[in-house]
Design a protein around this motif. Structure first.
Motif, PDB file in Angstrom:
ATOM      1  N   GLN A   1       0.847  -1.191   0.000  1.00 38.12           N
ATOM      2  CA  GLN A   1       0.000   0.000   0.000  1.00 38.12           C
ATOM      3  C   GLN A   1       0.887   1.248   0.000  1.00 38.12           C
ATOM      4  OE1 GLN A   1      -3.527   0.361   0.528  1.00 38.12           O
ATOM      5  NE2 GLN A   1      -4.097  -1.737   0.917  1.00 38.12           N
ATOM      6  N   VAL A   2       0.737   2.092  -1.008  1.00 43.82           N
ATOM      7  CA  VAL A   2       1.433   3.374  -1.067  1.00 43.82           C
ATOM      8  C   VAL A   2       0.432   4.451  -0.690  1.00 43.82           C
ATOM      9  CG1 VAL A   2       2.602   5.032  -2.580  1.00 43.82           C
ATOM     10  CG2 VAL A   2       3.047   2.584  -2.830  1.00 43.82           C
ATOM     11  N   VAL A   3       0.853   5.391   0.164  1.00 48.99           N
ATOM     12  CA  VAL A   3      -0.009   6.490   0.567  1.00 48.99           C
ATOM     13  C   VAL A   3       0.644   7.819   0.192  1.00 48.99           C
ATOM     14  CG1 VAL A   3      -1.123   5.211   2.431  1.00 48.99           C
ATOM     15  CG2 VAL A   3       0.950   6.497   2.918  1.00 48.99           C
ATOM     16  N   THR A   4      -0.165   8.723  -0.337  1.00 48.48           N
ATOM     17  CA  THR A   4       0.275  10.080  -0.640  1.00 48.48           C
ATOM     18  C   THR A   4      -0.735  11.024  -0.017  1.00 48.48           C
ATOM     19  OG1 THR A   4       1.314   9.390  -2.709  1.00 48.48           O
ATOM     20  CG2 THR A   4       0.825  11.732  -2.471  1.00 48.48           C
ATOM     21  N   ILE A   5      -0.226  12.037   0.670  1.00 44.51           N
ATOM     22  CA  ILE A   5      -1.092  12.970   1.379  1.00 44.51           C
ATOM     23  C   ILE A   5      -0.881  14.366   0.809  1.00 44.51           C
ATOM     24  CG2 ILE A   5      -1.786  13.877   3.625  1.00 44.51           C
ATOM     25  CD1 ILE A   5       0.410  10.806   3.504  1.00 44.51           C
ATOM     26  N   PHE A   6      -1.965  14.934   0.274  1.00 46.11           N
ATOM     27  CA  PHE A   6      -1.946  16.289  -0.255  1.00 46.11           C
ATOM     28  C   PHE A   6      -2.481  17.209   0.836  1.00 46.11           C
ATOM     29  CE2 PHE A   6      -2.316  13.440  -3.834  1.00 46.11           C
ATOM     30  CZ  PHE A   6      -1.345  13.921  -4.697  1.00 46.11           C
ATOM     31  N   ILE A   7      -1.596  18.050   1.384  1.00 48.11           N
ATOM     32  CA  ILE A   7      -1.960  18.953   2.472  1.00 48.11           C
ATOM     33  C   ILE A   7      -2.126  20.351   1.893  1.00 48.11           C
ATOM     34  CG2 ILE A   7      -1.235  19.963   4.673  1.00 48.11           C
ATOM     35  CD1 ILE A   7       0.475  17.401   5.094  1.00 48.11           C
ATOM     36  N   GLN A   8      -3.298  20.940   2.121  1.00 43.93           N
ATOM     37  CA  GLN A   8      -3.591  22.270   1.594  1.00 43.93           C
ATOM     38  C   GLN A   8      -3.973  23.189   2.748  1.00 43.93           C
ATOM     39  OE1 GLN A   8      -7.185  23.042  -0.880  1.00 43.93           O
ATOM     40  NE2 GLN A   8      -5.692  23.491  -2.466  1.00 43.93           N
ATOM     41  N   ASN A   9      -3.555  24.459   2.675  1.00 46.88           N
ATOM     42  CA  ASN A   9      -3.920  25.418   3.711  1.00 46.88           C
ATOM     43  C   ASN A   9      -5.125  26.251   3.259  1.00 46.88           C
ATOM     44  OD1 ASN A   9      -2.905  27.452   2.001  1.00 46.88           O
ATOM     45  ND2 ASN A   9      -1.013  27.688   3.158  1.00 46.88           N
ATOM     46  N   ASN A  10      -5.541  27.208   4.097  1.00 46.79           N
ATOM     47  CA  ASN A  10      -6.710  28.022   3.771  1.00 46.79           C
ATOM     48  C   ASN A  10      -6.452  29.036   2.661  1.00 46.79           C
ATOM     49  OD1 ASN A  10      -8.456  26.705   5.446  1.00 46.79           O
ATOM     50  ND2 ASN A  10      -8.273  28.168   7.124  1.00 46.79           N
TER      51      ASN A  10
ATOM     52  N   THR B   1      -3.370  -0.146   8.527  1.00 47.18           N
ATOM     53  CA  THR B   1      -4.215   0.157   7.377  1.00 47.18           C
ATOM     54  C   THR B   1      -3.547   1.262   6.568  1.00 47.18           C
ATOM     55  OG1 THR B   1      -5.461   1.899   8.491  1.00 47.18           O
ATOM     56  CG2 THR B   1      -6.289  -0.386   8.738  1.00 47.18           C
ATOM     57  N   ASN B   2      -4.046   1.494   5.371  1.00 42.35           N
ATOM     58  CA  ASN B   2      -3.477   2.573   4.567  1.00 42.35           C
ATOM     59  C   ASN B   2      -3.664   3.928   5.261  1.00 42.35           C
ATOM     60  OD1 ASN B   2      -6.238   1.926   3.804  1.00 42.35           O
ATOM     61  ND2 ASN B   2      -6.075   3.534   2.288  1.00 42.35           N
ATOM     62  N   THR B   3      -4.793   4.122   5.948  1.00 47.13           N
ATOM     63  CA  THR B   3      -5.024   5.383   6.664  1.00 47.13           C
ATOM     64  C   THR B   3      -4.048   5.532   7.821  1.00 47.13           C
ATOM     65  OG1 THR B   3      -7.357   5.326   6.038  1.00 47.13           O
ATOM     66  CG2 THR B   3      -6.754   6.783   7.855  1.00 47.13           C
ATOM     67  N   GLN B   4      -3.819   4.469   8.564  1.00 44.83           N
ATOM     68  CA  GLN B   4      -2.829   4.509   9.641  1.00 44.83           C
ATOM     69  C   GLN B   4      -1.445   4.813   9.074  1.00 44.83           C
ATOM     70  OE1 GLN B   4      -3.621   0.579  11.161  1.00 44.83           O
ATOM     71  NE2 GLN B   4      -4.891   1.346  12.848  1.00 44.83           N
ATOM     72  N   GLY B   5      -1.136   4.267   7.916  1.00 48.40           N
ATOM     73  CA  GLY B   5       0.143   4.540   7.253  1.00 48.40           C
ATOM     74  C   GLY B   5       0.276   6.005   6.873  1.00 48.40           C
ATOM     75  N   ALA B   6      -0.806   6.603   6.379  1.00 51.96           N
ATOM     76  CA  ALA B   6      -0.790   8.017   6.014  1.00 51.96           C
ATOM     77  C   ALA B   6      -0.548   8.888   7.249  1.00 51.96           C
ATOM     78  CB  ALA B   6      -2.101   8.393   5.335  1.00 51.96           C
ATOM     79  N   ILE B   7      -1.237   8.570   8.334  1.00 53.86           N
ATOM     80  CA  ILE B   7      -1.075   9.315   9.582  1.00 53.86           C
ATOM     81  C   ILE B   7       0.363   9.203  10.083  1.00 53.86           C
ATOM     82  CG2 ILE B   7      -1.727   9.324  12.036  1.00 53.86           C
ATOM     83  CD1 ILE B   7      -4.596   8.529  11.017  1.00 53.86           C
ATOM     84  N   ARG B   8       0.913   7.995  10.035  1.00 58.00           N
ATOM     85  CA  ARG B   8       2.296   7.774  10.489  1.00 58.00           C
ATOM     86  C   ARG B   8       3.292   8.531   9.617  1.00 58.00           C
ATOM     87  NH1 ARG B   8       5.681   4.828   8.322  1.00 58.00           N
ATOM     88  NH2 ARG B   8       4.160   3.446   7.337  1.00 58.00           N
ATOM     89  N   GLU B   9       3.112   8.487   8.296  1.00 65.59           N
ATOM     90  CA  GLU B   9       4.045   9.174   7.391  1.00 65.59           C
ATOM     91  C   GLU B   9       4.068  10.677   7.645  1.00 65.59           C
ATOM     92  OE1 GLU B   9       6.356   8.124   5.403  1.00 65.59           O
ATOM     93  OE2 GLU B   9       5.877   5.995   5.374  1.00 65.59           O
ATOM     94  N   VAL B  10       2.898  11.279   7.861  1.00 63.98           N
ATOM     95  CA  VAL B  10       2.836  12.714   8.149  1.00 63.98           C
ATOM     96  C   VAL B  10       3.558  13.018   9.464  1.00 63.98           C
ATOM     97  CG1 VAL B  10       1.287  14.648   8.690  1.00 63.98           C
ATOM     98  CG2 VAL B  10       0.754  13.121   6.784  1.00 63.98           C
ATOM     99  N   LYS B  11       3.359  12.174  10.461  1.00 61.14           N
ATOM    100  CA  LYS B  11       4.020  12.361  11.753  1.00 61.14           C
ATOM    101  C   LYS B  11       5.533  12.183  11.621  1.00 61.14           C
ATOM    102  CE  LYS B  11       4.461  12.725  16.250  1.00 61.14           C
ATOM    103  NZ  LYS B  11       4.369  14.036  16.884  1.00 61.14           N
ATOM    104  N   GLU B  12       5.950  11.114  10.954  1.00 61.61           N
ATOM    105  CA  GLU B  12       7.385  10.838  10.819  1.00 61.61           C
ATOM    106  C   GLU B  12       8.099  11.920  10.011  1.00 61.61           C
ATOM    107  OE1 GLU B  12       7.436   5.942  10.881  1.00 61.61           O
ATOM    108  OE2 GLU B  12       7.974   6.984   9.049  1.00 61.61           O
ATOM    109  N   GLU B  13       7.555  12.265   8.857  1.00 58.31           N
ATOM    110  CA  GLU B  13       8.262  13.170   7.947  1.00 58.31           C
ATOM    111  C   GLU B  13       8.140  14.634   8.334  1.00 58.31           C
ATOM    112  OE1 GLU B  13       7.369  12.363   3.842  1.00 58.31           O
ATOM    113  OE2 GLU B  13       7.828  10.230   4.067  1.00 58.31           O
ATOM    114  N   LEU B  14       6.996  15.023   8.955  1.00 57.05           N
ATOM    115  CA  LEU B  14       6.736  16.436   9.221  1.00 57.05           C
ATOM    116  C   LEU B  14       6.539  16.770  10.697  1.00 57.05           C
ATOM    117  CD1 LEU B  14       4.186  16.999   6.318  1.00 57.05           C
ATOM    118  CD2 LEU B  14       6.666  17.423   6.282  1.00 57.05           C
ATOM    119  N   GLY B  15       6.395  15.744  11.534  1.00 60.50           N
ATOM    120  CA  GLY B  15       6.157  15.986  12.947  1.00 60.50           C
ATOM    121  C   GLY B  15       4.764  16.515  13.245  1.00 60.50           C
ATOM    122  N   ILE B  16       3.824  16.267  12.354  1.00 56.82           N
ATOM    123  CA  ILE B  16       2.457  16.773  12.501  1.00 56.82           C
ATOM    124  C   ILE B  16       1.541  15.625  12.904  1.00 56.82           C
ATOM    125  CG2 ILE B  16       0.492  17.811  11.290  1.00 56.82           C
ATOM    126  CD1 ILE B  16       2.582  19.062   9.368  1.00 56.82           C
ATOM    127  N   ASP B  17       0.781  15.855  13.969  1.00 54.46           N
ATOM    128  CA  ASP B  17      -0.219  14.878  14.398  1.00 54.46           C
ATOM    129  C   ASP B  17      -1.529  15.175  13.690  1.00 54.46           C
ATOM    130  OD1 ASP B  17       1.169  13.297  16.407  1.00 54.46           O
ATOM    131  OD2 ASP B  17       1.213  15.136  17.603  1.00 54.46           O
TER     132      ASP B  17
END
Length: 146
Positions: A2-11, A40-56
């Motif tokens: 499972q590959v996860v990519t997260i597109f984060i957008q601001n206001n 799960t893929n969602t748990q993986g996405a959450i972990r990747e954001v935390k690991e790479e960016l330090g964002i919960d």
């Protein structure tokens, strides 16, 4: 896999782009990685954001808007709306050199013209453009992050 990519957008409708470390190719891209066997893929996405960016982030902040299987790999694309001061991001230096906010159309143009600097698949960017256009940024709104 499972590959996860997260597109984060601001206001301001800017997208968070990260420059990968030289050991990871040094190209610009979105936060991404692989879900581990026990998640799960969602748990993986959450972990990747935390690991790479330090964002919960929480599961309710993620919107899985596209999934496809190519050969034996499943690609999961997520969107979230977060207001983050990039000065407060804690980068995983082994993976990420820096982060910047970019306008989505500017990102699309840069990726189209400078494939040697960007590792963002144009098809993925097109999917994000369509998702944002169709949802008018009104249907899904994440929570503010400090």
């Amino acid at each position: 896999m499972q590959v996860v990519t997260i597109f984060i957008q601001n206001n301001k409708n800017e997208n968070l782009i990260q420059k990968r470390s030289q050991s990871k190719g040094g190209k610009y891209g979105f936060t991404s990685g692989h879900a581990e066997n026990n998640e799960t893929n969602t748990q993986g996405a959450i972990r990747e954001v935390k690991e790479e960016l330090g964002i919960d982030i929480k599961e309710k902040q993620l919107n899985l808007f596209y999934r496809t299987k190519i050969n034996k790999t499943i690609y999961n694309l997520y969107y979230t709306k977060l207001n983050i001061d990039i000065k407060n991001i804690e980068l995983q230096k082994e993976e990420v050199e820096e982060v910047q906010w970019f306008d989505l159309e500017e990102t699309y143009q840069q990726c189209s013209q400078h494939r040697d600097k960007f590792c963002v698949p144009l098809g993925g960017l097109q999917l994000v453009r369509e998702f944002i256009k169709n949802n008018n940024n009104n249907e899904y709104k994440g929570e503010k992050q400090s």
